[in-house]
Design an enzyme around this catalytic site. Structure first.
Site, PDB file in Angstrom:
ATOM      1  N   ASN A 200       0.902  -1.368  -0.114  1.00  0.00           N
ATOM      2  CA  ASN A 200       0.046   0.143   0.032  1.00  0.00           C
ATOM      3  C   ASN A 200       0.928   1.268  -0.096  1.00  0.00           C
ATOM      4  OD1 ASN A 200      -2.674  -0.756  -0.173  1.00  0.00           O
ATOM      5  ND2 ASN A 200      -3.110  -0.893   1.987  1.00  0.00           N
ATOM      6  N   HIS A 205      -2.831   2.411  -3.177  1.00  0.00           N
ATOM      7  CA  HIS A 205      -3.794   1.519  -2.887  1.00  0.00           C
ATOM      8  C   HIS A 205      -4.615   0.883  -3.899  1.00  0.00           C
ATOM      9  CE1 HIS A 205      -4.040   3.009   1.308  1.00  0.00           C
ATOM     10  NE2 HIS A 205      -4.019   4.232   0.814  1.00  0.00           N
ATOM     11  N   ASP A 209      -5.402  -3.153  -3.416  1.00  0.00           N
ATOM     12  CA  ASP A 209      -6.703  -3.937  -3.623  1.00  0.00           C
ATOM     13  C   ASP A 209      -6.578  -5.164  -4.544  1.00  0.00           C
ATOM     14  OD1 ASP A 209      -7.892  -2.160  -1.972  1.00  0.00           O
ATOM     15  OD2 ASP A 209      -9.093  -1.017  -3.818  1.00  0.00           O
ATOM     16  N   ASP A 235      -6.625  -6.561   5.734  1.00  0.00           N
ATOM     17  CA  ASP A 235      -5.679  -7.656   5.409  1.00  0.00           C
ATOM     18  C   ASP A 235      -5.952  -9.322   6.188  1.00  0.00           C
ATOM     19  OD1 ASP A 235      -4.226  -6.686   7.570  1.00  0.00           O
ATOM     20  OD2 ASP A 235      -2.241  -6.646   6.424  1.00  0.00           O
ATOM     21  N   ARG A 255      -0.240 -25.726   3.949  1.00  0.00           N
ATOM     22  CA  ARG A 255      -0.645 -25.548   2.455  1.00  0.00           C
ATOM     23  C   ARG A 255      -0.994 -24.118   2.239  1.00  0.00           C
ATOM     24  NH1 ARG A 255      -4.703 -29.521   1.085  1.00  0.00           N
ATOM     25  NH2 ARG A 255      -6.461 -28.172   1.639  1.00  0.00           N
TER      26      ARG A 255
END
Length: 320
Positions: A200, A205, A209, A235, A255
């Protein structure tokens, strides 16, 4: 035919003279005109089915809803075949009960029209009896497709994250509460992206996204068979496993760590710190969440890009 008969019944009362008969004729035409305008505006029509021979009668709007030309011969079995299997079964159940009880019913029915268009129709029905014997069933059919689409969109916005398409925080807590209240074998993974703030700050931004969208896709793919995958913060993500799959949660967590470790442009590396907690009988959703949260912060403390398992037997954390 159905409407004219109904209107004539309503206007027939209290008109003994020829002049009254002329007035009734004008009233019927006026009411027919008013109904036609309202019917088109509301996309609503009248239907009737004679129970002796299952013969159907529709006003023009019902034909229009089903994408059939007016006055097309109607065969009830062919019309019912246009309903979705679930709707067809529910329609049969409600109709049979209404006839048996001399009552009525309402149903929002999904159909695929004669031209292949998918629509929702709100059906209301009442049974008419003669000498206590059901002889016909009649009511209204209204095209409520626009309403159903709007309600689905409202529900989607209430339950899903607008950016990633994953379930949102509200839906996550709702499902976690359900599983814990049922005492189901449940495993919770809280996932926090490492390196996202740097994306960011340095790339902007918009790129942030795109990073979240990518992370959501990677997480969904790695969390195959999950009960629910959600974005619960900027996040932060959460994954719930229930039943037998919860027993393999350490393998699944490993995983996911691998899937969420990738390079995003020059100098931007994304990873994930994951906290894992496993439910015990009687544990509340709030306690399970707190345990996973403690484990997630411990993963960050230990160097990130890893998962830590909270072990409730000893109230301890175990790195992996």
């Amino acid at each position: 035919m159905v409407l004219s008969s109904l209107i004539e019944k309503l206007t027939r009362r209290g008109a003994p003279s020829d002049l009254g008969a002329m007035g009734r004729s004008g009233d019927v035409k006026h009411l027919q005109k008013v109904f036609d305008h309202c019917s088109r505006a509301a996309r609503i029509g009248v239907w009737e089915c004679a129970l002796a021979d299952e013969k159907l009668y529709w006003t023009d709007m019902v034909y229009d809803i089903f994408d059939l030309p007016p006055n097309t011969p109607l065969v009830r079995d062919e019309i019912v075949a246009l309903y979705s299997p679930e709707t067809m079964s529910e329609l049969h159940r409600l109709r049979s009960a209404a006839i048996e009880q001399r009552g009525g019913f309402s149903l929002d029915a999904e159909i695929v029209t004669h031209k292949g268009n998918r629509r929702w129709v709100r059906i209301t029905a009442s049974v008419e009896c003669e000498n206590g014997v059901p002889v016909r069933i009649f009511g209204l059919k209204q095209d409520v497709t626009a309403e159903m689409i709007m309600m689905r969109e409202i529900r989607r916005r209430a339950e899903f994250d607008h950016l990633t398409g994953l379930h949102n925080r509200f839906k996550f807590h709702e499902r976690l509460d359900q599983l814990c209240d049922l005492g189901s074998d449940t495993a919770l993974l809280l996932v926090d992206l490492d390196g996202f703030k740097n994306v960011n700050d340095t790339l902007g931004h918009k790129q942030g996204d795109l990073c979240l969208i990518d992370a959501a896709a990677r997480l969904s793919s790695a969390a195959e068979g999950a009960d629910l995958v959600a974005r619960i913060g900027g996040d932060e993500f959460a994954v719930i496993y229930s039943g037998s799959a919860a027993k393999h949660i350490e393998h699944i967590a490993s995983r996911i760590v691998g899937a969420l470790n990738w390079q995003l442009g020059e100098g931007a590396c994304i990873g994930a710190s994951i906290g894992v907690a496993h439910s015990l009988p009687g544990i509340s959703s709030g306690v399970l969440y707190e345990e996973a949260d403690k484990a997630m912060y411990e993963a960050k403390t230990q160097g990130r890009n890893r998962f830590v398992l909270f072990r409730p037997q000893s109230n301890s954390l175990s790195a992996a």
